[in-house]
Motif scaffolding. Structure first.
Motif: not given
Length: 195
Positions: A78-95
């Motif tokens: 589902p698109f909300e799960v995919a969006g959650g993955h994007v958020a996880w990656v962005v915040t991982a990149g932010a440390g």
């Protein structure tokens, strides 16, 4: 990029990165919807005095529909799960610490639930996003915001062609992902209510 961070949101590196990702990969109508929803969630948070991590709320709010975009759509989820993955990656990149990354991704997923189904105290960011995105998409619950707040958010981030774009996105998701929340929403007439 229009600005590093929309006014009214935390001015942090993670929020700026989320906004940059949003602007780069989303059509303008989805950018405006994401910002409107995030600003409405932040306003409601202040008035309800919920135990919210403002940065988590901002990042999740800005990225909540990135799973609808060509760049981040996942055909098996589902698109909300995919969006959650994007958020996880962005915040991982932010440390960010793993638990904060998960909290952000969970809030993105929660936005597609009915706000009554998201525990307000345990998952306040998801609760606020479920409420604010629902209000922005269908007008449900707009009475929870003062008229001047709604007018200011709409004036700063107008709807553009959001109704047609979002309705088409939901129908596309429903057709390709029949077990998703989006499919149930479309089946119940939700795409028509958006329009």
């Amino acid at each position: 990029m229009t600005s590093p961070v929309p006014g009214g949101l935390p001015r942090t590196a993670a929020v700026a990165a989320a906004f940059e990702v949003l602007e780069r990969f989303s059509p303008a109508a989805l950018v405006h919807h994401a910002v409107r929803s995030t600003l409405l969630a932040a306003d409601l948070r202040r008035r309800l005095a919920l135990p919210v991590d403002d940065e988590v709320l901002a990042v999740a709010g800005l990225l909540h529909d990135t799973g609808l975009t060509t760049a981040f759509d996942v055909h098996t989820e589902p698109f909300e799960v995919a969006g959650g993955h994007v958020a996880w990656v962005v915040t991982a990149g932010a440390g960010w610490a793993p638990e904060r990354r998960e909290r952000t991704a969970r809030a993105v997923v929660d936005h597609m639930l009915d706000d009554d189904d998201v525990p307000r105290q345990e998952r306040p960011e998801g609760y606020l996003l479920a409420r604010s995105t629902g209000a922005d998409v269908t007008g449900r619950g707009l009475e929870h915001w003062p008229a001047p707040v709604l007018a200011g958010v709409e004036a700063g981030w107008p709807r553009l062609d959001f109704r047609d774009l979002f309705s088409a996105c939901l129908r596309d998701q429903a057709a390709r992902k029949p077990a998703s929340v989006a499919a149930a929403y479309v089946a119940s007439g939700g795409a028509d209510r958006v329009r």
